[in-house]
Design a protein around this motif. Sequence first.
Motif, PDB file in Angstrom:
ATOM      1  N   LEU A 122       0.832  -1.200   0.000  1.00  0.00           N
ATOM      2  CA  LEU A 122       0.000   0.000   0.000  1.00  0.00           C
ATOM      3  C   LEU A 122       0.871   1.257   0.000  1.00  0.00           C
ATOM      4  CD1 LEU A 122      -2.978   1.003   0.197  1.00  0.00           C
ATOM      5  CD2 LEU A 122      -2.644   1.093   2.681  1.00  0.00           C
ATOM      6  N   LYS A 123       1.960   1.220   0.714  1.00  0.00           N
ATOM      7  CA  LYS A 123       2.905   2.340   0.734  1.00  0.00           C
ATOM      8  C   LYS A 123       3.459   2.602  -0.670  1.00  0.00           C
ATOM      9  CE  LYS A 123       7.430   3.554   2.747  1.00  0.00           C
ATOM     10  NZ  LYS A 123       7.146   4.921   3.199  1.00  0.00           N
ATOM     11  N   ALA A 124       3.791   1.534  -1.381  1.00  0.00           N
ATOM     12  CA  ALA A 124       4.292   1.683  -2.747  1.00  0.00           C
ATOM     13  C   ALA A 124       3.207   2.214  -3.679  1.00  0.00           C
ATOM     14  CB  ALA A 124       4.821   0.341  -3.259  1.00  0.00           C
ATOM     15  N   LEU A 125       1.979   1.718  -3.520  1.00  0.00           N
ATOM     16  CA  LEU A 125       0.864   2.191  -4.333  1.00  0.00           C
ATOM     17  C   LEU A 125       0.653   3.681  -4.135  1.00  0.00           C
ATOM     18  CD1 LEU A 125      -1.601   1.646  -6.171  1.00  0.00           C
ATOM     19  CD2 LEU A 125      -2.895   1.096  -4.089  1.00  0.00           C
ATOM     20  N   HIS A 126       0.722   4.129  -2.895  1.00  0.00           N
ATOM     21  CA  HIS A 126       0.574   5.547  -2.599  1.00  0.00           C
ATOM     22  C   HIS A 126       1.610   6.385  -3.355  1.00  0.00           C
ATOM     23  CE1 HIS A 126       2.542   8.754  -0.137  1.00  0.00           C
ATOM     24  NE2 HIS A 126       1.364   9.306  -0.299  1.00  0.00           N
ATOM     25  N   GLU A 127       2.867   5.941  -3.338  1.00  0.00           N
ATOM     26  CA  GLU A 127       3.934   6.684  -4.009  1.00  0.00           C
ATOM     27  C   GLU A 127       3.682   6.781  -5.511  1.00  0.00           C
ATOM     28  OE1 GLU A 127       6.202   8.420  -2.746  1.00  0.00           O
ATOM     29  OE2 GLU A 127       6.199   7.783  -0.658  1.00  0.00           O
ATOM     30  N   VAL A 128       3.203   5.713  -6.117  1.00  0.00           N
ATOM     31  CA  VAL A 128       2.906   5.723  -7.552  1.00  0.00           C
ATOM     32  C   VAL A 128       1.785   6.710  -7.853  1.00  0.00           C
ATOM     33  CG1 VAL A 128       2.009   4.351  -9.471  1.00  0.00           C
ATOM     34  CG2 VAL A 128       3.741   3.380  -7.945  1.00  0.00           C
ATOM     35  N   ILE A 129       0.746   6.708  -7.026  1.00  0.00           N
ATOM     36  CA  ILE A 129      -0.380   7.622  -7.244  1.00  0.00           C
ATOM     37  C   ILE A 129       0.065   9.073  -7.124  1.00  0.00           C
ATOM     38  CG2 ILE A 129      -2.594   8.396  -6.274  1.00  0.00           C
ATOM     39  CD1 ILE A 129      -3.193   5.453  -5.666  1.00  0.00           C
ATOM     40  N   VAL A 130       0.941   9.361  -6.157  1.00  0.00           N
ATOM     41  CA  VAL A 130       1.477  10.725  -6.024  1.00  0.00           C
ATOM     42  C   VAL A 130       2.182  11.139  -7.307  1.00  0.00           C
ATOM     43  CG1 VAL A 130       3.202  12.132  -4.845  1.00  0.00           C
ATOM     44  CG2 VAL A 130       1.681  10.674  -3.510  1.00  0.00           C
ATOM     45  N   LEU A 131       3.021  10.259  -7.855  1.00  0.00           N
ATOM     46  CA  LEU A 131       3.767  10.575  -9.076  1.00  0.00           C
ATOM     47  C   LEU A 131       2.837  10.763 -10.271  1.00  0.00           C
ATOM     48  CD1 LEU A 131       6.726   8.052  -8.663  1.00  0.00           C
ATOM     49  CD2 LEU A 131       6.834  10.547  -8.423  1.00  0.00           C
TER      50      LEU A 131
END
Length: 229
Positions: free
Chosen positions: A146-155
């Motif tokens: 979920l932490k990785a998914l969040h970072e992708v969405i931010v980008l």
Amino acid sequence: MTRTLMITGANRGLGHAIAARFVTEGWRVAMLNRTPGGPGTALDIRCDLRDPAQLADAFHRALEHLGRLDVCVANAAVRTFDSVTHMTAEAWDDAVAVNLSGAFRLAQLAIPVLRDSNGHLVFVGSQAATHPFEGGGAYCATKAALKALHEVIVLENGESGMRCSLLSAGAIRNRPMANDGWKIRPDHVAQVLWDIVGLEAGAFVGEVEVRPTRPLPAPVTGIARLQTL
């Protein structure tokens, strides 16, 4: 204009505290709950995040009720604790379906709407994402993803005006259990989320950790490790 919140898993614990805080502040709130519950003035829609069709239907019903969407909080999670060698396939699949796939599908539905409103998507993560513990294979792995998914969405949404934050806490006093006196009160975490979404649109909190003021004395094992950070 009345601002609006949609949240998953608000029937108790942290989700209930978040929904109650926004209701108190005069927001219009819709909850997507597998088990009914939550502040009485909020719309409570029965929804099992493991079912994509049910989630899509509940999301659109909630959006119709709200009229617009300013903040969407992916809070729902299941905690299954067992060793990797003893965990059942069903328990693993359930954790992935709710903690990760449910949050992913909610984001897919919410992002286009939040882009239109310059809104805010918030994932409720966990310190378990970066501080794994014995018996937490499914929980730690899904929170790390979920932490990785969040970072992708931010980008992917950097120029859209939509903001996306990850709120990661240690052990929260969600239900009566051992060591409750050492855990973080749900309303304290809800206050942090309220502050995050209250920032002016020119800035946002990418990720924030919430830790207990008085950490549990070591040595400890299992999920109690999150109370020593």
